[in-house]
Structure formats: C-alpha cells, structure tokens
Design an enzyme around this catalytic site. Structure first.
Site, PDB file in Angstrom:
ATOM      1  N   VAL A   1      26.435 -54.073  44.028  1.00  0.00           N
ATOM      2  CA  VAL A   1      26.392 -55.527  43.892  1.00  0.00           C
ATOM      3  C   VAL A   1      24.891 -55.818  43.799  1.00  0.00           C
ATOM      4  CG1 VAL A   1      26.942 -57.751  44.932  1.00  0.00           C
ATOM      5  CG2 VAL A   1      28.533 -55.829  45.204  1.00  0.00           C
ATOM      6  N   PRO A   2      24.355 -55.903  42.582  1.00  0.00           N
ATOM      7  CA  PRO A   2      22.923 -55.765  42.328  1.00  0.00           C
ATOM      8  C   PRO A   2      22.036 -56.943  42.725  1.00  0.00           C
ATOM      9  CG  PRO A   2      24.057 -56.238  40.292  1.00  0.00           C
ATOM     10  CD  PRO A   2      25.116 -56.093  41.349  1.00  0.00           C
ATOM     11  N   CYS A   3      21.916 -57.155  44.007  1.00  0.00           N
ATOM     12  CA  CYS A   3      21.045 -58.223  44.498  1.00  0.00           C
ATOM     13  C   CYS A   3      19.573 -57.925  44.194  1.00  0.00           C
ATOM     14  CB  CYS A   3      21.269 -58.451  45.989  1.00  0.00           C
ATOM     15  SG  CYS A   3      21.125 -56.980  47.012  1.00  0.00           S
ATOM     16  N   HIS A   4      19.264 -56.661  43.901  1.00  0.00           N
ATOM     17  CA  HIS A   4      17.876 -56.305  43.569  1.00  0.00           C
ATOM     18  C   HIS A   4      17.428 -56.935  42.251  1.00  0.00           C
ATOM     19  CE1 HIS A   4      20.301 -53.127  41.618  1.00  0.00           C
ATOM     20  NE2 HIS A   4      19.332 -53.087  40.717  1.00  0.00           N
TER      21      HIS A   4
END
Length: 177
Positions: free
Chosen positions: A138-141
């Site tokens: 879940v690419p919060c980066h």
C-alpha cells in the site's frame, strides 16, 4: 459463517532490513520494518481480532515475501497478495487511493487530498497514511511534500528515498551504503 481470526506473524530479511509480516486467514494485515512501531501494530491487531499473535506462516505470508522480493529486485510493479486491512471507512478510502498511485510516480499530500475529493483534510489524510500497516504494498511512500520534498515515512526517509529511486529506474542494491 465464522471468521477465522488467527493472527500469524513472520519476520524475513530484505535488502532494506528485517520486515515483519502479519496475516490472518483473510489476507495480509501487516507488512512493516521490524521496530517498536511494528510491535505496536501487532498489539493493535491482537485487540482488533481478539486473539494473540503467534509465529507462523500461511499462503499470504509466502506470497507477500515472494512478491516483495521480486519488487525489490525490479521484477514486479504490482502486488496480488490479498490484503486484510481493518480500519475506519475514512482510512479505507485513503489506503485504497494509495494503491491507485502508479508505480514510479509521486503525488503531494495536497494533490492527493484533492484527488480524494477532501481538499481541506490534509492533516486527517496524512494521519490515515501514517496509520497504514502495509508498507510498500500500500504505497504510502509515493506521497511527498510540496516540491517533492520527502516527508514522514514509517520506515524512515532513507528507505523512502531508496524505494522512490528504485521505482524511477534505479537499483536498490546500488543504493546501499
């Protein structure tokens, strides 16, 4: 139908450090770098699911580890492992939106809240992003500050920079100090 709430936890090594994966029979519920935060997430998940975490593995753990290693070796851009992400309706909206940010692209918090159609909720969205228990998948980066500045990441800004460099055509292995 009775929900199986077994909570399995497994640690594995990656080029970015040791990661902790947590799964239920419904999917991956935790993927974080081993830290006091991951330990706190396990305690939180134990409360949510009403069970104690035990060391172990299942199909979701195996798939998550395989897909993450492929991603870190520039062999995967999307993940297929099923996720089990307990949270509020608002958190679900924010987390689901994160999965729509394309590989190799970033978006500012301001533009992300506008895309979610809640432009005045930057702090609430940032808090929901910080509550994401499934890093990388879940690419919060991919959410950054104004002007592309790197802002908060549970895995640390150095790891965030390496993940973004990897997605923009770099090699994770050449980035290690």
């Amino acid at each position: 139908m009775e929900q199986d709430t077994r909570l399995l936890v497994k640690e594995f090594h990656t080029p970015l450090g040791v990661m902790t994966a947590g799964t239920t029979n419904n999917g991956l519920c935790l993927l974080d770098f081993k830290s006091t935060r991951s330990e706190a997430s396990i305690k939180e998940l134990e409360k949510i699911y009403g069970t104690k975490a035990v060391e172990g593995s299942n199909d979701y753990t195996v798939i998550a580890e395989k897909e993450l290693n492929e991603y870190l070796n520039n062999q995967r851009r999307e993940f297929t492992v099923r996720l089990d992400t307990p949270g509020t309706e608002f958190q679900q909206k924010v987390w689901n939106g994160l999965k729509l940010i394309p590989f190799g692209q970033t978006i500012t918090y301001e533009k992300y809240t506008a895309k979610l159609e809640i432009p005045l909720a930057i702090r609430a969205v940032a808090h929901a992003i910080a509550s994401n228990r499934i890093l990388i998948l879940v690419p919060c980066h991919r959410v950054v500050g104004k002007g592309g500045s790197l802002r908060g990441y549970a895995g640390g800004l150095d790891r965030k920079r390496k993940l973004l460099d990897l997605e923009c055509g770099g090699s994770l292995f050449s980035l290690e100090e």
